[in-house]
Scaffold this motif. Structure first.
Motif, PDB file in Angstrom:
ATOM      1  N   ASN A 218       0.830  -1.194   0.000  1.00 58.20           N
ATOM      2  CA  ASN A 218       0.000   0.000   0.000  1.00 58.20           C
ATOM      3  C   ASN A 218       0.864   1.243   0.000  1.00 58.20           C
ATOM      4  N   ALA A 219       0.237   2.365  -0.334  1.00 56.64           N
ATOM      5  CA  ALA A 219       0.938   3.639  -0.365  1.00 56.64           C
ATOM      6  C   ALA A 219       0.539   4.469   0.850  1.00 56.64           C
TER       7      ALA A 219
ATOM      8  N   ARG B  19      -1.181  10.072  -2.990  1.00 54.50           N
ATOM      9  CA  ARG B  19      -0.568   8.783  -2.695  1.00 54.50           C
ATOM     10  C   ARG B  19       0.941   8.853  -2.879  1.00 54.50           C
ATOM     11  N   MET B  20       1.655   8.321  -1.902  1.00 56.99           N
ATOM     12  CA  MET B  20       3.113   8.218  -1.987  1.00 56.99           C
ATOM     13  C   MET B  20       3.443   6.828  -2.502  1.00 56.99           C
ATOM     14  N   GLU B  21       3.628   6.717  -3.814  1.00 60.86           N
ATOM     15  CA  GLU B  21       3.812   5.421  -4.453  1.00 60.86           C
ATOM     16  C   GLU B  21       5.234   4.893  -4.316  1.00 60.86           C
TER      17      GLU B  21
ATOM     18  N   TYR C 239       8.530   6.203   8.013  1.00 64.73           N
ATOM     19  CA  TYR C 239       8.438   7.384   7.156  1.00 64.73           C
ATOM     20  C   TYR C 239       8.994   8.592   7.896  1.00 64.73           C
TER      21      TYR C 239
ATOM     22  N   PRO D 173       0.766   3.375   5.295  1.00 66.31           N
ATOM     23  CA  PRO D 173       0.030   2.257   4.692  1.00 66.31           C
ATOM     24  C   PRO D 173      -0.547   1.359   5.765  1.00 66.31           C
TER      25      PRO D 173
END
Length: 227
Positions: A73-74, A87-89, A124, A165
């Motif tokens: 997940n992002a 979204r942080m892909e 993060y 996520p």
């Protein structure tokens, strides 16, 4: 030729990646323009007129399993007043005024390249990129700070909520489906149901029979089973 905040290099376990911070002249790895890319031993990294050979140092030890680079997940960054989150892909997410940023904000209180969210060690992090007005987490000005669920980030006058996520389900959560969910499936039998000796026999076809090939009874004696 080198922007004030040009590139970010993050060491994550035994992996290293470089991220272009929406620079004017870009970042090149082995002659290819990259936005975000992994650095390997012997790679040629070019920033403006400067070139660097990336050399892998001594490894600190076996890589922990939880430091995988592929995530299901992002992470989500939701701005105040906006329904759809960003979204942080990838491994990093750049916030700034330039159009090349992942989150481009049109405000003179925000630097062209203001801050970056990046992943390291399974966590993060938010790093301020020497911005004029600063970067804040829960109303506290930060230089480099870990981000947790529900943290409120502020750049300029823009407020952003961070959501990591969702973790993968644990083994306990992966329960067997209810019997009703399996109704109608061919060949389904439940452990609490006894097989009756008087019940009908169901014969399993051979591969040849499934393929429509004539079955020769003289070749092998087949033993049939109940299922």
């Amino acid at each position: 030729m080198v922007s004030r905040a040009h590139a970010l290099i993050v060491v994550d376990g035994n992996d290293t990646f470089v991220r272009d911070l929406a620079s004017r002249n870009g970042v090149y790895v082995n002659g290819l323009l990259v936005r975000e890319g992994k650095l390997r031993h012997g790679d040629l990294l070019c920033v403006g007129p400067f070139a660097f050979w990336w050399r892998l140092g001594p490894l600190p030890g076996p890589r922990p399993r939880h430091l995988g680079r592929h995530f299901d997940n992002a992470a989500l960054l939701t701005m105040d007043g906006k329904r759809e989150p960003h979204r942080m892909e990838g491994q990093s997410f750049v916030i700034g005024r330039r159009a090349e940023c992942d989150l481009a904000l049109d405000s003179m209180l925000i630097d062209p390249c203001h801050a970056v969210v990046y992943r390291q060690g399974g966590e993060y992090w938010l790093r301020d990129l020497n911005s004029e007005s600063g970067t804040f987490v829960n109303d506290r000005r930060i230089r480099n700070s870990i981000l947790r669920q529900g943290d409120k980030v502020r750049v300029g006058v823009v407020r952003i909520e961070f959501q990591p996520p969702q973790p993968p389900p644990s083994l306990e959560d992966r329960a067997m489906p209810d019997k009703n969910d399996l109704a109608g499936l061919a060949g389904t039998a439940f452990a609490d149901q006894k097989l009756s000796d008087a019940g009908p026999m169901r014969w399993c076809p051979t591969i040849d029979q499934l393929l429509g090939v004539a079955w020769s009874q003289s070749s092998t004696k087949w033993e049939w089973g109940r299922f």
